[in-house]
Design an enzyme around this catalytic site. Sequence first.
Site, short mmCIF file in Angstrom:
data_model
loop_
_atom_site.label_atom_id
_atom_site.label_comp_id
_atom_site.label_asym_id
_atom_site.label_seq_id
_atom_site.Cartn_x
_atom_site.Cartn_y
_atom_site.Cartn_z
N HIS A 2 2.25 -5.54 -2.93
CA HIS A 2 2.67 -4.28 -2.34
C HIS A 2 4.08 -3.96 -2.81
O HIS A 2 4.88 -4.85 -3.04
CB HIS A 2 2.65 -4.36 -0.81
CG HIS A 2 2.63 -3.03 -0.15
ND1 HIS A 2 3.77 -2.33 0.11
CD2 HIS A 2 1.60 -2.24 0.24
CE1 HIS A 2 3.45 -1.17 0.68
NE2 HIS A 2 2.13 -1.10 0.77
N ASP A 59 -5.81 -2.67 1.65
CA ASP A 59 -7.07 -2.38 0.93
C ASP A 59 -7.95 -3.59 0.78
O ASP A 59 -9.10 -3.47 0.33
CB ASP A 59 -6.72 -1.82 -0.46
CG ASP A 59 -6.02 -0.49 -0.34
OD1 ASP A 59 -4.83 -0.40 -0.71
OD2 ASP A 59 -6.64 0.44 0.19
C1 SDX Z 1 -1.35 0.92 -1.19
O1 SDX Z 1 3.37 2.18 -0.98
C2 SDX Z 1 2.51 2.14 -0.06
O2 SDX Z 1 2.84 2.15 1.10
C3 SDX Z 1 1.07 2.15 -0.48
C4 SDX Z 1 0.06 1.87 0.62
C5 SDX Z 1 -0.01 2.99 1.60
O3 SDX Z 1 -0.42 2.75 2.74
O4 SDX Z 1 0.28 4.15 1.20
O5 SDX Z 1 0.42 0.66 1.29
C6 SDX Z 1 -1.34 1.71 0.06
O6 SDX Z 1 -1.24 1.50 -2.23
C7 SDX Z 1 -1.45 -0.58 -1.10
C8 SDX Z 1 -1.42 -1.25 -2.51
C9 SDX Z 1 -2.84 -1.16 -3.08
N1 SDX Z 1 -2.83 -1.55 -4.49
C10 SDX Z 1 -3.46 -2.67 -4.89
O7 SDX Z 1 -3.94 -3.51 -4.13
C11 SDX Z 1 -3.53 -2.82 -6.40
C12 SDX Z 1 -3.13 -4.27 -6.77
N2 SDX Z 1 -1.71 -4.45 -6.44
C13 SDX Z 1 -0.81 -3.98 -7.43
O8 SDX Z 1 -1.16 -3.33 -8.54
C14 SDX Z 1 0.65 -4.16 -7.09
O9 SDX Z 1 0.83 -5.21 -6.23
C15 SDX Z 1 1.32 -2.92 -6.54
C16 SDX Z 1 1.14 -1.75 -7.46
C17 SDX Z 1 0.80 -2.61 -5.20
C18 SDX Z 1 2.79 -3.24 -6.47
O10 SDX Z 1 3.18 -3.51 -7.80
P1 SDX Z 1 4.64 -3.97 -8.10
O11 SDX Z 1 5.61 -3.06 -7.44
O12 SDX Z 1 4.79 -4.24 -9.56
O13 SDX Z 1 4.67 -5.36 -7.32
P2 SDX Z 1 5.86 -6.34 -7.38
O14 SDX Z 1 7.06 -5.74 -8.04
O15 SDX Z 1 6.01 -6.91 -6.01
O16 SDX Z 1 5.27 -7.47 -8.38
C19 SDX Z 1 5.91 -8.71 -8.39
C20 SDX Z 1 5.20 -9.52 -9.46
C21 SDX Z 1 5.09 -8.77 -10.78
O17 SDX Z 1 5.10 -9.78 -11.79
P3 SDX Z 1 6.52 -9.97 -12.60
O18 SDX Z 1 6.78 -8.66 -13.26
O19 SDX Z 1 7.54 -10.37 -11.56
O20 SDX Z 1 6.18 -11.10 -13.59
O21 SDX Z 1 3.85 -9.78 -9.02
C22 SDX Z 1 2.95 -9.25 -9.97
C23 SDX Z 1 3.70 -8.19 -10.75
O22 SDX Z 1 3.14 -8.10 -12.06
N3 SDX Z 1 1.86 -8.65 -9.19
C24 SDX Z 1 0.60 -9.04 -9.25
C25 SDX Z 1 -0.09 -8.24 -8.32
N4 SDX Z 1 0.77 -7.40 -7.75
C26 SDX Z 1 1.98 -7.66 -8.28
N5 SDX Z 1 -0.01 -10.00 -9.99
C27 SDX Z 1 -1.36 -10.13 -9.78
N6 SDX Z 1 -2.08 -9.38 -8.90
C28 SDX Z 1 -1.48 -8.44 -8.17
N7 SDX Z 1 -2.20 -7.69 -7.30
#
Ligand code: SDX
Length: 393
Positions: free
Chosen positions: A271, A328
């Site tokens: 998130h 989700d």
């Molecule tokens: C919603 O914003 C909101 O409030 C949204 C929401 C709402 O109610 O409106 O809460 C609803 O959108 C929830 C999120 C749903 N999305 C997913 O489940 C899709 C899978 N998750 C992601 O794509 C991701 O976690 C995000 C987009 C949600 C957040 O991405 P970020 O901002 O890049 O996450 P981060 O900066 O915390 O990541 C830290 C690390 C990164 O690696 P590095 O660059 O540090 O090496 O963790 C990795 C990311 O690549 N990472 C994941 C991951 N999510 C983050 N690796 C594997 N699987 C994942 N799901």
Amino acid sequence: TTGKFTYDPGFTSTASCESSITYIDGDEGTLLYRGYPIDQLAEKSDFMEVAYLLLNGDLPTAEEKTDFSNTITYHTMVHDQMNSLFKGFRRDAHPMAIMVGVVGAMSAFYHDSLDINDPLQRKIASHRMIAKIPTIAAMAYKYSVGQPFVYPRNDMTYAENFLHMTFGVPQCEEYHVSPILANAMDKIFILHADHEQNASTSTVRLAGSSGANPFACIAAGIASLWGPAHGGANEACLNMLEEIGTVDRIPEYIAKAKDKNDPFRLMGFGHRVYKNFDPRAKVLAQSAKEVLDELGVNDPMLDVARELERIALEDPYFIEKKLYPNVDFYSGIILKAMGFPTEMFTVLFALARTTGWISQWGEMIEDPTQKIGRPRQLFTGDKKRDYVEVENR
Ligand code: SDX
């Protein structure tokens, strides 16, 4: 003085807006709607109360709740000409494509006489939006399955009406809405109603800051929510669980998620804000078990989800990256058990979030200091240079 939060000036100077609607503490895993914890609202309240709370700033008295519920109920029918809009879509159109189109078209039916500077007209538009979004969502589903539209009824709750319009059929006039499903639906609506300045809410605010009508702004929010990184994650999460299929294949997908060269991400995990458990996921995890038990559904996908959650929460990579299940992760399992196709999952998210979007839109419009949004950029392009004739390039 009234327990309101205060921020240091540094915070507000970087914030995109000030809002008093929803508060999130990502490290603590806290989510408050107008100060009320989401788990208490999910357990003790209902969606009409929560909608009133988000719109008006406090829980309604019994009389206010009755008046508000009746107002919403009496506006659930859409202009009959809107029925024709659906016929322009292919039957296999994604319901979110239909939602973007039909909600945007509400501008043509309900906007011509709307003065958004008039508080009363803003309230009417907000009530209309909240009232009609379930009807449009159910119509999008009916159109996709080739069944006739089922009209809303005035003797049902918001969640019951939506389930009746979705799963009822004209030949069975008395479609029985299961209290179990209605309660689960209402809880899902509450949990998805608002979430501070996420991508789609920020889209609604930015669109509204130009003075665009609220129906067009909500359509913009629906478009933004559709993305798999945002509201589309519930559909993507269920597709991922189906692809994993069995518990023994989970390690293969955990490895893919950790592989920096693999774009795969675990849908339903991580998130932008929560670096702890998404409080909504906790409520939904419990609700998923209750709904499947009560419906007598034995979905192996729930076993895969639980084992995936257990493994991920113990994996050093996910612990270090602070990746937890989000809203989700479990919602798709519940919605599948309730009989919705995966294509409808994000539609339901948009249905519920419409109340948060229209509340945030109203808060923005009412702010006398509000100016048109203008996100800044960090320019990384070429410095000034003179034109070169084509023969000299
Ligand atoms: C919603 O914003 C909101 O409030 C949204 C929401 C709402 O109610 O409106 O809460 C609803 O959108 C929830 C999120 C749903 N999305 C997913 O489940 C899709 C899978 N998750 C992601 O794509 C991701 O976690 C995000 C987009 C949600 C957040 O991405 P970020 O901002 O890049 O996450 P981060 O900066 O915390 O990541 C830290 C690390 C990164 O690696 P590095 O660059 O540090 O090496 O963790 C990795 C990311 O690549 N990472 C994941 C991951 N999510 C983050 N690796 C594997 N699987 C994942 N799901």
